[in-house]
Scaffold this motif. Structure first.
Motif, PDB file in Angstrom:
ATOM      1  N   ASP A   1      12.575 -10.498   6.612  1.00 55.80           N
ATOM      2  CA  ASP A   1      11.367 -10.275   7.414  1.00 55.80           C
ATOM      3  C   ASP A   1      10.911  -8.819   7.330  1.00 55.80           C
ATOM      4  O   ASP A   1       9.714  -8.532   7.222  1.00 55.80           O
ATOM      5  CB  ASP A   1      11.638 -10.631   8.883  1.00 55.80           C
ATOM      6  CG  ASP A   1      11.445 -12.109   9.175  1.00 55.80           C
ATOM      7  OD1 ASP A   1      10.786 -12.788   8.367  1.00 55.80           O
ATOM      8  OD2 ASP A   1      11.965 -12.582  10.197  1.00 55.80           O
ATOM      9  N   ILE A   2      11.882  -7.911   7.379  1.00 54.32           N
ATOM     10  CA  ILE A   2      11.538  -6.490   7.276  1.00 54.32           C
ATOM     11  C   ILE A   2      10.898  -6.196   5.930  1.00 54.32           C
ATOM     12  O   ILE A   2       9.857  -5.530   5.843  1.00 54.32           O
ATOM     13  CB  ILE A   2      12.804  -5.627   7.488  1.00 54.32           C
ATOM     14  CG1 ILE A   2      13.276  -5.746   8.941  1.00 54.32           C
ATOM     15  CG2 ILE A   2      12.528  -4.168   7.129  1.00 54.32           C
ATOM     16  CD1 ILE A   2      14.605  -5.078   9.205  1.00 54.32           C
TER      17      ILE A   2
ATOM     18  N   LYS B   1       9.322  -8.207   4.003  1.00 53.03           N
ATOM     19  CA  LYS B   1       7.996  -8.824   3.950  1.00 53.03           C
ATOM     20  C   LYS B   1       6.956  -7.930   4.615  1.00 53.03           C
ATOM     21  O   LYS B   1       5.853  -7.726   4.086  1.00 53.03           O
ATOM     22  CB  LYS B   1       8.044 -10.199   4.624  1.00 53.03           C
ATOM     23  CG  LYS B   1       6.736 -10.961   4.573  1.00 53.03           C
ATOM     24  CD  LYS B   1       6.898 -12.335   5.232  1.00 53.03           C
ATOM     25  CE  LYS B   1       5.586 -13.108   5.216  1.00 53.03           C
ATOM     26  NZ  LYS B   1       5.744 -14.437   5.860  1.00 53.03           N
ATOM     27  N   LYS B   2       7.288  -7.385   5.776  1.00 50.64           N
ATOM     28  CA  LYS B   2       6.346  -6.521   6.485  1.00 50.64           C
ATOM     29  C   LYS B   2       6.113  -5.207   5.732  1.00 50.64           C
ATOM     30  O   LYS B   2       4.988  -4.694   5.672  1.00 50.64           O
ATOM     31  CB  LYS B   2       6.858  -6.248   7.900  1.00 50.64           C
ATOM     32  CG  LYS B   2       6.794  -7.467   8.825  1.00 50.64           C
ATOM     33  CD  LYS B   2       7.338  -7.141  10.197  1.00 50.64           C
ATOM     34  CE  LYS B   2       7.288  -8.361  11.121  1.00 50.64           C
ATOM     35  NZ  LYS B   2       5.915  -8.745  11.472  1.00 50.64           N
TER      36      LYS B   2
ATOM     37  N   ALA C   1       3.883  -5.912   2.739  1.00 52.54           N
ATOM     38  CA  ALA C   1       2.492  -6.089   3.166  1.00 52.54           C
ATOM     39  C   ALA C   1       1.838  -4.732   3.418  1.00 52.54           C
ATOM     40  O   ALA C   1       0.667  -4.512   3.085  1.00 52.54           O
ATOM     41  CB  ALA C   1       2.436  -6.952   4.419  1.00 52.54           C
ATOM     42  N   PHE C   2       2.609  -3.818   4.007  1.00 59.90           N
ATOM     43  CA  PHE C   2       2.089  -2.463   4.237  1.00 59.90           C
ATOM     44  C   PHE C   2       1.801  -1.763   2.913  1.00 59.90           C
ATOM     45  O   PHE C   2       0.794  -1.073   2.762  1.00 59.90           O
ATOM     46  CB  PHE C   2       3.088  -1.656   5.058  1.00 59.90           C
ATOM     47  CG  PHE C   2       2.703  -0.227   5.255  1.00 59.90           C
ATOM     48  CD1 PHE C   2       1.765   0.140   6.212  1.00 59.90           C
ATOM     49  CD2 PHE C   2       3.266   0.784   4.479  1.00 59.90           C
ATOM     50  CE1 PHE C   2       1.395   1.466   6.394  1.00 59.90           C
ATOM     51  CE2 PHE C   2       2.904   2.107   4.648  1.00 59.90           C
ATOM     52  CZ  PHE C   2       1.967   2.445   5.613  1.00 59.90           C
TER      53      PHE C   2
ATOM     54  N   TRP D   1       9.959  -4.897  17.679  1.00 60.32           N
ATOM     55  CA  TRP D   1       9.086  -5.137  16.527  1.00 60.32           C
ATOM     56  C   TRP D   1       7.808  -4.307  16.610  1.00 60.32           C
ATOM     57  O   TRP D   1       7.294  -3.827  15.586  1.00 60.32           O
ATOM     58  CB  TRP D   1       8.730  -6.613  16.398  1.00 60.32           C
ATOM     59  CG  TRP D   1       9.741  -7.413  15.635  1.00 60.32           C
ATOM     60  CD1 TRP D   1      10.565  -8.383  16.117  1.00 60.32           C
ATOM     61  CD2 TRP D   1      10.039  -7.313  14.227  1.00 60.32           C
ATOM     62  NE1 TRP D   1      11.361  -8.889  15.110  1.00 60.32           N
ATOM     63  CE2 TRP D   1      11.054  -8.255  13.946  1.00 60.32           C
ATOM     64  CE3 TRP D   1       9.554  -6.518  13.190  1.00 60.32           C
ATOM     65  CZ2 TRP D   1      11.593  -8.430  12.666  1.00 60.32           C
ATOM     66  CZ3 TRP D   1      10.089  -6.686  11.914  1.00 60.32           C
ATOM     67  CH2 TRP D   1      11.094  -7.623  11.662  1.00 60.32           C
ATOM     68  N   THR D   2       7.286  -4.093  17.822  1.00 57.73           N
ATOM     69  CA  THR D   2       6.097  -3.240  17.972  1.00 57.73           C
ATOM     70  C   THR D   2       6.416  -1.809  17.573  1.00 57.73           C
ATOM     71  O   THR D   2       5.641  -1.158  16.857  1.00 57.73           O
ATOM     72  CB  THR D   2       5.584  -3.283  19.420  1.00 57.73           C
ATOM     73  OG1 THR D   2       5.175  -4.619  19.740  1.00 57.73           O
ATOM     74  CG2 THR D   2       4.404  -2.340  19.614  1.00 57.73           C
TER      75      THR D   2
ATOM     76  N   GLU E   1       6.638  -1.538  13.757  1.00 52.33           N
ATOM     77  CA  GLU E   1       5.338  -1.518  13.083  1.00 52.33           C
ATOM     78  C   GLU E   1       4.606  -0.200  13.329  1.00 52.33           C
ATOM     79  O   GLU E   1       3.990   0.359  12.410  1.00 52.33           O
ATOM     80  CB  GLU E   1       4.505  -2.711  13.531  1.00 52.33           C
ATOM     81  CG  GLU E   1       5.078  -4.038  13.029  1.00 52.33           C
ATOM     82  CD  GLU E   1       4.258  -5.241  13.464  1.00 52.33           C
ATOM     83  OE1 GLU E   1       3.379  -5.063  14.328  1.00 52.33           O
ATOM     84  OE2 GLU E   1       4.496  -6.341  12.932  1.00 52.33           O
TER      85      GLU E   1
ATOM     86  N   TYR F   1       3.544   2.324  10.297  1.00 50.19           N
ATOM     87  CA  TYR F   1       2.153   2.686  10.041  1.00 50.19           C
ATOM     88  C   TYR F   1       1.856   4.130  10.423  1.00 50.19           C
ATOM     89  O   TYR F   1       1.018   4.782   9.786  1.00 50.19           O
ATOM     90  CB  TYR F   1       1.218   1.743  10.793  1.00 50.19           C
ATOM     91  CG  TYR F   1       1.047   0.403  10.110  1.00 50.19           C
ATOM     92  CD1 TYR F   1      -0.080   0.133   9.341  1.00 50.19           C
ATOM     93  CD2 TYR F   1       2.026  -0.582  10.213  1.00 50.19           C
ATOM     94  CE1 TYR F   1      -0.228  -1.086   8.690  1.00 50.19           C
ATOM     95  CE2 TYR F   1       1.892  -1.807   9.560  1.00 50.19           C
ATOM     96  CZ  TYR F   1       0.773  -2.050   8.805  1.00 50.19           C
ATOM     97  OH  TYR F   1       0.633  -3.251   8.158  1.00 50.19           O
TER      98      TYR F   1
END
Length: 412
Positions: free
Chosen positions: A19-20, A22-23, A26-27, A358-359, A362, A366
Protein backbone atom coordinates in the motif's frame (compact mmCIF):
# COMPACT_ATOMS: atom_id res chain seq x y z
CA UNK A 1 -14.91 -27.43 -9.18
CA UNK A 2 -12.00 -26.21 -7.07
CA UNK A 3 -12.99 -24.09 -4.09
CA UNK A 4 -10.80 -21.21 -2.98
CA UNK A 5 -9.50 -20.97 0.57
CA UNK A 6 -11.90 -18.22 1.54
CA UNK A 7 -9.79 -17.22 4.54
CA UNK A 8 -7.53 -15.45 2.05
CA UNK A 9 -10.52 -13.33 1.05
CA UNK A 10 -10.66 -11.93 4.58
CA UNK A 11 -7.23 -10.35 4.24
CA UNK A 12 -6.92 -6.63 3.48
CA UNK A 13 -6.50 -6.09 -0.24
CA UNK A 14 -2.82 -5.27 0.05
CA UNK A 15 0.07 -5.95 2.38
CA UNK A 16 0.96 -2.77 4.33
CA UNK A 17 4.19 -2.09 2.47
CA UNK A 18 2.53 -2.71 -0.89
CA UNK A 19 0.00 0.00 0.00
CA UNK A 20 2.83 2.38 0.84
CA UNK A 21 4.57 1.65 -2.47
CA UNK A 22 1.31 2.23 -4.33
CA UNK A 23 0.83 5.65 -2.75
CA UNK A 24 4.46 6.63 -3.31
CA UNK A 25 4.29 5.55 -6.96
CA UNK A 26 1.11 7.57 -7.47
CA UNK A 27 2.92 10.59 -6.03
CA UNK A 28 5.86 10.02 -8.40
CA UNK A 29 3.52 10.06 -11.41
CA UNK A 30 2.12 13.47 -10.51
CA UNK A 31 5.44 14.84 -9.20
CA UNK A 32 8.08 13.33 -11.53
CA UNK A 33 10.80 15.78 -10.45
CA UNK A 34 10.35 15.22 -6.72
CA UNK A 35 13.36 13.81 -4.85
CA UNK A 36 11.75 11.31 -2.47
CA UNK A 37 13.65 10.05 0.58
CA UNK A 38 12.34 6.92 2.28
CA UNK A 39 12.64 6.47 6.02
CA UNK A 40 9.76 4.00 5.88
CA UNK A 41 10.13 0.46 4.56
CA UNK A 42 12.91 -1.27 6.45
CA UNK A 43 15.25 -2.32 3.66
CA UNK A 44 18.94 -1.75 4.24
CA UNK A 45 21.19 0.49 2.13
CA UNK A 46 24.78 -0.28 3.11
CA UNK A 47 26.65 -2.90 1.02
CA UNK A 48 27.62 -6.33 2.27
CA UNK A 49 30.80 -6.22 4.32
CA UNK A 50 34.05 -7.48 2.71
CA UNK A 51 34.27 -10.71 4.73
CA UNK A 52 30.81 -11.74 3.52
CA UNK A 53 31.54 -10.83 -0.10
CA UNK A 54 34.76 -12.86 -0.02
CA UNK A 55 32.86 -15.86 1.39
CA UNK A 56 30.28 -15.56 -1.41
CA UNK A 57 33.04 -15.51 -4.02
CA UNK A 58 34.75 -18.55 -2.51
CA UNK A 59 31.48 -20.47 -2.35
CA UNK A 60 30.65 -19.57 -5.95
CA UNK A 61 34.12 -20.70 -7.04
CA UNK A 62 33.59 -24.01 -5.22
CA UNK A 63 30.31 -24.51 -7.03
CA UNK A 64 32.15 -24.03 -10.34
CA UNK A 65 34.23 -27.18 -9.79
CA UNK A 66 33.23 -30.83 -10.00
CA UNK A 67 34.69 -31.52 -6.56
CA UNK A 68 33.12 -28.51 -4.86
CA UNK A 69 29.71 -28.47 -6.52
CA UNK A 70 26.74 -28.74 -4.13
CA UNK A 71 23.23 -29.75 -5.09
CA UNK A 72 20.38 -30.08 -2.64
CA UNK A 73 21.60 -29.36 0.85
CA UNK A 74 20.14 -30.52 4.17
CA UNK A 75 16.75 -28.91 4.74
CA UNK A 76 17.70 -27.96 8.29
CA UNK A 77 20.97 -26.32 7.18
CA UNK A 78 24.63 -27.21 6.91
CA UNK A 79 26.41 -28.11 10.13
CA UNK A 80 29.17 -25.55 9.53
CA UNK A 81 26.68 -22.70 9.95
CA UNK A 82 24.63 -24.29 12.73
CA UNK A 83 27.79 -24.92 14.75
CA UNK A 84 28.92 -21.31 14.20
CA UNK A 85 25.53 -20.08 15.44
CA UNK A 86 25.72 -22.25 18.53
CA UNK A 87 29.28 -21.19 19.33
CA UNK A 88 28.78 -17.45 18.78
CA UNK A 89 25.14 -16.55 19.43
CA UNK A 90 24.27 -18.82 22.35
CA UNK A 91 27.18 -20.36 24.27
CA UNK A 92 28.64 -16.93 25.22
CA UNK A 93 25.28 -16.16 26.87
CA UNK A 94 25.22 -19.42 28.78
CA UNK A 95 22.60 -20.97 26.50
CA UNK A 96 23.19 -24.62 25.66
CA UNK A 97 21.47 -25.99 22.55
CA UNK A 98 21.90 -29.01 20.35
CA UNK A 99 22.87 -28.38 16.74
CA UNK A 100 19.72 -30.15 15.54
CA UNK A 101 17.58 -27.63 17.42
CA UNK A 102 18.80 -25.00 14.93
CA UNK A 103 17.01 -24.75 11.57
CA UNK A 104 18.50 -22.52 8.86
CA UNK A 105 15.92 -20.64 6.79
CA UNK A 106 15.74 -18.08 3.98
CA UNK A 107 14.86 -15.25 6.36
CA UNK A 108 12.76 -14.91 9.48
CA UNK A 109 9.67 -13.74 7.59
CA UNK A 110 9.18 -17.22 6.10
CA UNK A 111 9.41 -19.10 9.37
CA UNK A 112 7.41 -16.63 11.46
CA UNK A 113 4.64 -17.06 8.93
CA UNK A 114 4.95 -20.81 8.46
CA UNK A 115 5.47 -21.86 12.08
CA UNK A 116 1.77 -21.60 12.87
CA UNK A 117 1.19 -24.66 10.65
CA UNK A 118 2.36 -26.79 13.60
CA UNK A 119 -0.72 -26.01 15.67
CA UNK A 120 -4.45 -26.52 15.16
CA UNK A 121 -6.52 -23.86 13.46
CA UNK A 122 -8.65 -23.34 16.58
CA UNK A 123 -5.85 -22.36 18.96
CA UNK A 124 -6.24 -18.90 20.46
CA UNK A 125 -3.52 -16.35 19.70
CA UNK A 126 -2.37 -13.20 21.43
CA UNK A 127 -0.19 -10.48 19.95
CA UNK A 128 1.46 -7.42 21.34
CA UNK A 129 -0.13 -4.47 19.57
CA UNK A 130 1.24 -2.89 17.40
CA UNK A 131 3.00 -5.81 15.74
CA UNK A 132 4.67 -7.02 12.54
CA UNK A 133 1.75 -7.72 10.12
CA UNK A 134 2.99 -11.17 9.02
CA UNK A 135 2.12 -12.68 12.40
CA UNK A 136 -1.58 -11.93 12.06
CA UNK A 137 -1.91 -12.27 8.28
CA UNK A 138 -0.48 -15.80 8.30
CA UNK A 139 -3.02 -16.77 10.96
CA UNK A 140 -5.82 -15.21 8.94
CA UNK A 141 -4.83 -17.43 6.01
CA UNK A 142 -5.39 -20.59 8.03
CA UNK A 143 -8.66 -19.38 9.57
CA UNK A 144 -7.41 -18.79 13.10
CA UNK A 145 -7.97 -15.02 13.33
CA UNK A 146 -11.71 -14.87 12.78
CA UNK A 147 -13.13 -11.84 10.96
CA UNK A 148 -12.00 -8.24 10.93
CA UNK A 149 -14.21 -5.73 12.69
CA UNK A 150 -13.17 -2.07 13.03
CA UNK A 151 -9.52 -2.93 12.43
CA UNK A 152 -9.46 -5.83 14.89
CA UNK A 153 -9.64 -9.56 14.27
CA UNK A 154 -12.38 -11.19 16.30
CA UNK A 155 -10.32 -14.19 17.48
CA UNK A 156 -7.08 -12.32 18.20
CA UNK A 157 -6.27 -11.17 21.73
CA UNK A 158 -4.57 -7.79 21.51
CA UNK A 159 -2.04 -6.75 24.16
CA UNK A 160 -1.62 -2.98 23.75
CA UNK A 161 1.86 -1.43 23.87
CA UNK A 162 1.50 2.35 24.03
CA UNK A 163 3.17 5.33 25.63
CA UNK A 164 0.56 5.14 28.38
CA UNK A 165 1.86 1.76 29.60
CA UNK A 166 5.50 2.45 28.74
CA UNK A 167 5.25 0.06 25.78
CA UNK A 168 5.31 -2.86 28.22
CA UNK A 169 2.45 -5.28 27.43
CA UNK A 170 0.37 -6.58 30.28
CA UNK A 171 -0.04 -10.31 30.76
CA UNK A 172 -3.39 -11.59 29.45
CA UNK A 173 -6.19 -11.83 32.01
CA UNK A 174 -7.08 -15.26 30.61
CA UNK A 175 -5.34 -18.28 29.19
CA UNK A 176 -4.02 -17.95 25.62
CA UNK A 177 -2.69 -20.86 23.57
CA UNK A 178 -0.06 -18.96 21.55
CA UNK A 179 1.55 -15.55 22.09
CA UNK A 180 3.76 -13.63 19.66
CA UNK A 181 6.53 -11.47 21.12
CA UNK A 182 9.07 -9.41 19.14
CA UNK A 183 11.99 -7.78 20.98
CA UNK A 184 13.65 -5.46 20.18
CA UNK A 185 10.26 -4.54 18.86
CA UNK A 186 9.23 -3.85 15.31
CA UNK A 187 7.66 -1.29 14.92
CA UNK A 188 8.05 0.61 18.21
CA UNK A 189 11.82 0.17 18.62
CA UNK A 190 11.30 -0.57 22.31
CA UNK A 191 12.82 -3.42 24.33
CA UNK A 192 11.94 -5.66 27.23
CA UNK A 193 13.98 -6.33 30.37
CA UNK A 194 14.87 -9.78 31.64
CA UNK A 195 12.53 -9.21 34.57
CA UNK A 196 9.59 -8.49 32.26
CA UNK A 197 10.46 -11.34 29.90
CA UNK A 198 10.63 -13.70 32.85
CA UNK A 199 6.98 -12.83 33.60
CA UNK A 200 6.02 -14.05 30.11
CA UNK A 201 7.97 -17.28 30.44
CA UNK A 202 6.40 -17.93 33.84
CA UNK A 203 2.95 -17.20 32.41
CA UNK A 204 3.59 -19.60 29.52
CA UNK A 205 4.78 -22.39 31.80
CA UNK A 206 1.84 -21.93 34.15
CA UNK A 207 -0.78 -21.80 31.38
CA UNK A 208 0.76 -24.28 28.92
CA UNK A 209 1.16 -21.46 26.41
CA UNK A 210 3.46 -21.49 23.39
CA UNK A 211 5.55 -18.34 22.77
CA UNK A 212 6.79 -17.41 19.30
CA UNK A 213 9.69 -15.05 20.03
CA UNK A 214 11.06 -12.93 17.19
CA UNK A 215 14.64 -11.82 17.96
CA UNK A 216 15.40 -10.47 14.48
CA UNK A 217 16.92 -7.24 15.85
CA UNK A 218 18.89 -8.59 18.80
CA UNK A 219 22.20 -7.52 17.23
CA UNK A 220 21.21 -3.88 17.80
CA UNK A 221 21.01 -4.24 21.59
CA UNK A 222 23.66 -2.28 23.49
CA UNK A 223 22.12 -2.25 26.97
CA UNK A 224 23.65 -5.17 28.96
CA UNK A 225 20.42 -5.64 30.92
CA UNK A 226 18.34 -6.38 27.81
CA UNK A 227 18.10 -10.08 26.80
CA UNK A 228 19.22 -11.09 23.31
CA UNK A 229 17.37 -14.41 23.49
CA UNK A 230 14.35 -15.70 25.36
CA UNK A 231 16.45 -18.71 26.28
CA UNK A 232 18.36 -16.50 28.70
CA UNK A 233 15.28 -17.01 30.86
CA UNK A 234 15.13 -20.28 32.75
CA UNK A 235 12.37 -22.58 31.54
CA UNK A 236 11.99 -20.93 28.12
CA UNK A 237 13.19 -24.06 26.32
CA UNK A 238 9.93 -25.70 27.42
CA UNK A 239 7.63 -22.99 26.05
CA UNK A 240 9.28 -20.95 23.28
CA UNK A 241 10.36 -21.03 19.64
CA UNK A 242 12.80 -18.28 18.64
CA UNK A 243 13.45 -16.65 15.25
CA UNK A 244 16.61 -14.92 14.07
CA UNK A 245 17.46 -13.04 10.89
CA UNK A 246 20.61 -11.82 9.15
CA UNK A 247 18.60 -9.34 7.07
CA UNK A 248 19.15 -6.28 9.26
CA UNK A 249 22.10 -7.73 11.16
CA UNK A 250 24.33 -8.12 8.11
CA UNK A 251 22.43 -6.66 5.15
CA UNK A 252 21.02 -10.01 3.97
CA UNK A 253 17.69 -8.65 2.70
CA UNK A 254 18.76 -9.74 -0.78
CA UNK A 255 20.94 -12.71 0.24
CA UNK A 256 18.21 -14.39 2.35
CA UNK A 257 19.29 -16.33 5.42
CA UNK A 258 18.25 -16.66 9.04
CA UNK A 259 17.47 -19.39 11.53
CA UNK A 260 14.84 -20.73 13.92
CA UNK A 261 15.34 -22.50 17.24
CA UNK A 262 12.91 -25.30 18.10
CA UNK A 263 14.03 -26.92 21.39
CA UNK A 264 13.62 -30.66 21.83
CA UNK A 265 11.96 -30.10 25.20
CA UNK A 266 9.14 -28.13 23.59
CA UNK A 267 5.82 -29.98 23.23
CA UNK A 268 2.19 -29.31 22.36
CA UNK A 269 -0.83 -31.43 23.22
CA UNK A 270 -2.92 -33.66 20.99
CA UNK A 271 -6.69 -33.86 21.48
CA UNK A 272 -6.15 -37.03 23.48
CA UNK A 273 -3.76 -35.22 25.81
CA UNK A 274 -0.57 -36.78 24.48
CA UNK A 275 2.45 -34.45 24.51
CA UNK A 276 3.96 -34.16 21.03
CA UNK A 277 7.51 -32.82 20.58
CA UNK A 278 7.53 -29.96 18.05
CA UNK A 279 11.17 -30.30 16.97
CA UNK A 280 10.65 -33.43 14.85
CA UNK A 281 7.38 -32.00 13.47
CA UNK A 282 9.17 -28.89 12.27
CA UNK A 283 11.90 -31.02 10.71
CA UNK A 284 9.20 -33.04 8.93
CA UNK A 285 7.50 -29.87 7.74
CA UNK A 286 10.73 -28.36 6.46
CA UNK A 287 11.78 -31.59 4.76
CA UNK A 288 8.47 -31.63 2.91
CA UNK A 289 8.04 -27.97 1.99
CA UNK A 290 11.53 -26.45 1.99
CA UNK A 291 14.60 -27.38 -0.05
CA UNK A 292 17.01 -25.57 2.21
CA UNK A 293 18.81 -22.24 2.09
CA UNK A 294 21.41 -21.99 -0.66
CA UNK A 295 24.94 -23.15 0.07
CA UNK A 296 26.31 -19.77 -1.01
CA UNK A 297 24.00 -17.89 1.38
CA UNK A 298 24.98 -20.17 4.26
CA UNK A 299 28.70 -19.67 3.59
CA UNK A 300 28.01 -15.94 3.54
CA UNK A 301 26.27 -16.19 6.92
CA UNK A 302 29.13 -18.25 8.35
CA UNK A 303 31.50 -15.38 7.52
CA UNK A 304 29.58 -13.11 9.91
CA UNK A 305 31.12 -15.07 12.78
CA UNK A 306 34.76 -14.70 11.71
CA UNK A 307 36.78 -12.05 13.60
CA UNK A 308 36.80 -9.85 10.49
CA UNK A 309 33.13 -10.43 9.82
CA UNK A 310 32.07 -9.65 13.38
CA UNK A 311 33.96 -6.34 13.34
CA UNK A 312 32.69 -5.32 9.92
CA UNK A 313 29.07 -6.18 10.74
CA UNK A 314 29.35 -4.23 13.99
CA UNK A 315 30.55 -1.22 12.05
CA UNK A 316 27.50 -1.39 9.79
CA UNK A 317 25.15 -1.72 12.76
CA UNK A 318 26.88 1.24 14.43
CA UNK A 319 26.38 3.21 11.20
CA UNK A 320 22.62 2.60 11.27
CA UNK A 321 22.39 3.32 14.97
CA UNK A 322 24.03 6.70 14.43
CA UNK A 323 21.08 7.41 12.15
CA UNK A 324 18.66 6.12 14.78
CA UNK A 325 20.09 8.38 17.48
CA UNK A 326 20.03 11.33 15.12
CA UNK A 327 16.40 10.74 14.09
CA UNK A 328 15.27 10.30 17.70
CA UNK A 329 17.02 13.47 18.84
CA UNK A 330 15.72 15.49 15.91
CA UNK A 331 12.08 14.59 16.50
CA UNK A 332 12.31 15.23 20.21
CA UNK A 333 13.93 18.62 19.55
CA UNK A 334 10.94 19.49 17.34
CA UNK A 335 8.55 18.66 20.17
CA UNK A 336 7.34 15.27 18.96
CA UNK A 337 6.86 12.34 21.32
CA UNK A 338 9.41 9.85 19.99
CA UNK A 339 10.46 6.42 21.24
CA UNK A 340 12.85 3.60 20.34
CA UNK A 341 16.10 4.30 18.54
CA UNK A 342 18.23 3.15 21.49
CA UNK A 343 18.54 -0.64 21.14
CA UNK A 344 16.73 -0.94 17.83
CA UNK A 345 16.83 0.65 14.36
CA UNK A 346 13.23 1.90 14.55
CA UNK A 347 11.87 5.19 15.86
CA UNK A 348 8.20 5.38 16.82
CA UNK A 349 6.70 8.88 16.72
CA UNK A 350 3.31 10.12 17.85
CA UNK A 351 1.58 12.16 15.16
CA UNK A 352 1.00 15.84 16.02
CA UNK A 353 -2.31 17.66 16.24
CA UNK A 354 -4.29 14.42 16.56
CA UNK A 355 -3.70 13.43 12.93
CA UNK A 356 -4.39 9.83 12.01
CA UNK A 357 -1.32 7.97 10.78
CA UNK A 358 -2.27 7.71 7.08
CA UNK A 359 -3.08 11.44 6.95
CA UNK A 360 0.29 12.27 8.46
CA UNK A 361 1.98 9.89 6.01
CA UNK A 362 0.39 11.65 3.03
CA UNK A 363 1.04 15.16 4.36
CA UNK A 364 4.70 14.34 5.01
CA UNK A 365 5.06 12.77 1.56
CA UNK A 366 3.51 15.73 -0.25
CA UNK A 367 4.92 18.42 2.02
CA UNK A 368 8.48 17.18 2.58
CA UNK A 369 8.85 14.34 0.04
CA UNK A 370 9.76 11.98 2.89
CA UNK A 371 8.26 8.50 3.31
CA UNK A 372 7.40 7.04 6.73
CA UNK A 373 5.25 4.04 7.71
CA UNK A 374 1.73 4.61 9.13
CA UNK A 375 1.48 3.03 12.55
CA UNK A 376 -2.09 1.79 12.09
CA UNK A 377 -0.73 -0.70 9.56
CA UNK A 378 0.81 -2.55 12.50
CA UNK A 379 -2.44 -2.86 14.47
CA UNK A 380 -5.11 -0.77 16.19
CA UNK A 381 -2.75 0.52 18.90
CA UNK A 382 -0.53 1.88 16.14
CA UNK A 383 -3.07 4.51 15.16
CA UNK A 384 -1.74 7.96 15.93
CA UNK A 385 1.89 6.91 15.43
CA UNK A 386 4.31 6.60 12.54
CA UNK A 387 7.47 4.53 12.17
CA UNK A 388 10.81 5.75 10.88
CA UNK A 389 13.73 3.47 10.07
CA UNK A 390 17.46 4.10 10.45
CA UNK A 391 18.52 2.13 7.36
CA UNK A 392 19.21 5.05 5.05
CA UNK A 393 22.56 6.66 4.35
CA UNK A 394 23.83 9.38 6.68
CA UNK A 395 23.42 11.91 3.91
CA UNK A 396 19.84 11.01 3.04
CA UNK A 397 18.86 10.77 6.70
CA UNK A 398 20.23 14.25 7.39
CA UNK A 399 18.49 15.68 4.32
CA UNK A 400 15.19 14.07 5.36
CA UNK A 401 15.47 15.55 8.85
CA UNK A 402 16.16 19.03 7.42
CA UNK A 403 13.01 18.72 5.31
CA UNK A 404 10.94 17.42 8.23
CA UNK A 405 12.10 20.28 10.45
CA UNK A 406 11.17 22.88 7.85
CA UNK A 407 7.82 21.21 7.13
CA UNK A 408 6.98 20.85 10.83
CA UNK A 409 7.69 24.49 11.60
CA UNK A 410 5.47 25.57 8.70
CA UNK A 411 2.54 23.35 9.70
CA UNK A 412 2.46 22.76 13.45
Amino acid sequence: MALVNDHFLKLPNNYLFADISKKVNAFRVTHPKADIISLGIGDVTQPLCPAIVEAIHRAADEMATRQGFRGYGPEQGYDFLREAILKNDFLPRGIHLDVDEIFINDGAKSDTGNIQELIRWDNSIGVTDPIYPVYIDSNVMIGRAGVQQDGRWSNVIYLPCTAENGFVPQLPDRRVDVIYLCYPNNPTGTVITKQELRKWVNYALKNDTLIFFDAAYQAYITDPDIPHSIYEIRGARRCAIEFHSYSKTAGFTGVRCGYTIVPKELTAASLSGERIPLNPLWLRRQSTKFNGTSYISQRAAEAIYTPEGRQQVKETIDYYMQNAHRILAAFRALGYEAYGGQNAPYIWVRTPAGLDSWTFFEQLLYGANVVCTPGVGFGPSGEGYIRFTAFGSHEQTEEALVRIEKWTKQNF
